[in-house]
Design an enzyme around this catalytic site. Structure first.
Site, PDB file in Angstrom:
ATOM      1  N   HIS A 176      -4.631  -0.693  14.190  1.00  0.00           N
ATOM      2  CA  HIS A 176      -3.198  -0.869  13.953  1.00  0.00           C
ATOM      3  C   HIS A 176      -2.572   0.523  13.843  1.00  0.00           C
ATOM      4  O   HIS A 176      -2.171   0.967  12.780  1.00  0.00           O
ATOM      5  CB  HIS A 176      -2.990  -1.663  12.667  1.00  0.00           C
ATOM      6  CG  HIS A 176      -1.557  -1.818  12.289  1.00  0.00           C
ATOM      7  ND1 HIS A 176      -0.636  -2.443  13.093  1.00  0.00           N
ATOM      8  CD2 HIS A 176      -0.864  -1.418  11.198  1.00  0.00           C
ATOM      9  CE1 HIS A 176       0.543  -2.430  12.513  1.00  0.00           C
ATOM     10  NE2 HIS A 176       0.438  -1.801  11.367  1.00  0.00           N
ATOM     11  N   GLY A 196       0.845  -1.174   0.000  1.00  0.00           N
ATOM     12  CA  GLY A 196       0.000   0.000   0.000  1.00  0.00           C
ATOM     13  C   GLY A 196       0.880   1.222   0.000  1.00  0.00           C
ATOM     14  O   GLY A 196       2.108   1.114   0.028  1.00  0.00           O
ATOM     15  N   ASP A 220       2.123  -6.306  16.311  1.00  0.00           N
ATOM     16  CA  ASP A 220       1.944  -5.668  17.626  1.00  0.00           C
ATOM     17  C   ASP A 220       1.781  -6.736  18.712  1.00  0.00           C
ATOM     18  O   ASP A 220       2.339  -6.626  19.808  1.00  0.00           O
ATOM     19  CB  ASP A 220       0.717  -4.754  17.585  1.00  0.00           C
ATOM     20  CG  ASP A 220       0.745  -3.836  16.374  1.00  0.00           C
ATOM     21  OD1 ASP A 220       1.612  -2.954  16.325  1.00  0.00           O
ATOM     22  OD2 ASP A 220      -0.080  -4.022  15.460  1.00  0.00           O
TER      23      ASP A 220
END
Lengths: 344, 344
Positions: B201, B99, B173
């Site tokens: 996120h 992305g 995470d």
């Protein structure tokens, strides 16, 4: 890959020792952070047991050094350092894949001159600090002379003598040879085996598919018969494998990365865990005179491995074509050795 | 990692489909060459069987897209393309981790504006070309609304409806949270489990160790008791995990790489092969209203997986501290969703 069990087996805890130049200390610490962040169960110090692994990452921004070894860093199982003594302390396996990178227009002699001092310093640290019988997998020290040559070791020296414990990487070339044969035949690469890289890890190497076989519906068959194209085997195949590194650089604008790491892992895995029955791989090892290769050279041979020891495959038929290619690569290795000795 | 069996199991052959922008076609082809050169036995097209894997690599120089899928490329098991239709054709698993990268000084709104068109084009290609019930693991489309929300799917829709088949990545995470707890306790990270990442996120995520446990000599014990430092758990632990990505960039001068790839692999492996009994992991999934999270949002929850289906862990006690952190991240997700809808 090491901390996921792909090198030493899925149940082997590892401690990674990573070595880099002082100017790369921050980046190396970043790699350590990432290893912690990956939450890898195999990556851990175990003070009560003899730990097995360490990785040295070496500089120049491009290549990494690895080695397995002991540590008391219980929490993370990672040692990141620019101190060779700390890096090599107690290691059982050393993977030395760093060194001065070859830049455009650089002669091999200049490259050797840059790499000899790195070798001197690291060889000394290894000798002083590594665990006894540490296995050393390396890329750049083809010209060294181990303390105990293989042949005399087979007579009187204990096993695990230095010549037995040092091997040079030609596995990437070996895997490339398998890949090219698989593409040519249109079969899965896992069905092809026993290609050979003879000689130097340079463009004089001789990729030899004349002993390779492939699994077919009719059983295991010689690649020579299946390909049925002698010209391809002697010319295109040989030059494609020899020049593959250059082709990858041209496409990626970076040298081989995933395939190089994968090959470094395959090499050590097979050395330690053994080659499958009936399968050999290519490794640069100190010649014992097999196949008329002079006994003073590291040279890439077909080897099988069992219980952590490699053996050169014996009794292969070598025709005049192969012989001339093998000798040309041996001559280059002799020349490189004499350059290195002059510098040393 | 995929072609070594770390995502789909050691015996699962895979075909990798790699997608990148046209301007990166050469580099992508270089990656394909390296995959061939690595001689990976699992990497192969198998026309007679339903192949399972593909990888899409997406550019911007930094991140990669993955997806598993069918192909007829028997020889290499690798498809490298810049055509979305070809890339997504028949894929069973899609890993969309590329992305537009966030640059310094860029607002989240600007980032969303850059990523919405990528989403539109890829979502359409996925819908048209992927295999039925293709599992999609992704990083950037938290704001989308699947055709069939989870709750109604549990009543009347068939399993494998879109909401069930799309998950967002918070595994990095999650793994970072496990790593921090392991470091704090001085135990191997494999002995710590059931941390939770709640929410987005982003830096509003809430890393929660209040339900985590660690294996000790006295058996499985709550991390809360073992750490015995509420301030650390509520402050330092939370901010260290939230800001870990920035700390890695500062050290490496590049964003997380090995840990991100490792997490993407862990996420899909657990989704497909299942979470170990008694262990949950964090995934962004479309809310079913659990834990008072609005039913219109993708949100990171603790989930267990079995037979390729995830389920949100139920019945966890949530105190006021956690509630306020969870709501703050939910509010941010609502805002981001409304920005994305306006752009759409």
């Amino acid at each position: 890959m090491i901390a996921r069990g792909l090198m030493l087996g899925p149940d082997q805890p590892v401690v990674l020792h990573m070595l880099d130049l002082p100017r790369a200390a921050d980046a190396l610490n970043g790699v350590k952070m990432e290893l912690v962040d990956a939450a890898l169960p195999l990556l851990r110090g175990m003070p009560a047991l003899q730990p097995l692994a360490a990785v040295f990452s070496f500089i120049a921004g491009c290549k990494a050094y690895f080695a397995l070894g002991a540590t008391t860093n219980f929490e993370t199982g990672v040692v990141a350092t620019s101190d060779e003594a700390e890096a090599f302390k107690g290691v059982n396996v050393a993977i030395l894949i760093g060194g001065w990178p070859r830049k455009e227009g650089m002669k091999r002699k200049d490259l050797t001159a840059k790499n000899v001092p790195i070798y001197k310093s690291q060889a000394s640290a290894l000798q002083q600090h590594a665990a006894p019988n540490c296995k050393v997998e390396q890329r750049f020290w083809w010209w060294l002379t181990p303390r105990t040559p293989t042949r005399s070791s087979s007579r009187s020296s204990p096993p695990g003598s230095p010549a037995k414990n040092i091997t040079c990487l030609t596995r990437l070339d070996h895997n490339r040879a398998l890949g090219q044969v698989a593409e040519k035949l249109g079969v899965p690469v896992g069905d092809v085996r026993n290609a050979i890289i003879w000689g130097n890890h340079s463009s004089t190497q001789f990729p030899d598919a004349s002993h390779a076989t492939a699994r077919t519906e009719l059983g295991e068959r010689p690649v020579k018969e299946l390909v049925a194209d002698e010209k391809w085997l002697k010319e295109e195949f040989v030059s494609t494998v020899q020049e593959r590194g250059v082709a990858v650089i041209k496409a990626r604008r970076q040298s081989s990365s995933l395939s190089a790491a994968s090959a470094a892992c395959d090499h050590m895995r097979d050395w330690i865990l053994g080659t499958p029955k009936g399968t050999w791989v290519s490794m640069g090892v100190f010649s014992d005179g097999s196949d008329r290769v002079p006994e003073v050279l590291f040279y890439s041979f077909p080897v099988t491995c069992e219980k952590g020891e490699w053996s050169i495959v014996q009794g292969l038929q070598i025709d005049d074509f192969a012989r001339s290619k093998m000798e040309a690569s041996g001559t280059e290795l002799m020349e490189e050795k004499s350059i290195a000795i002059n510098i040393l």
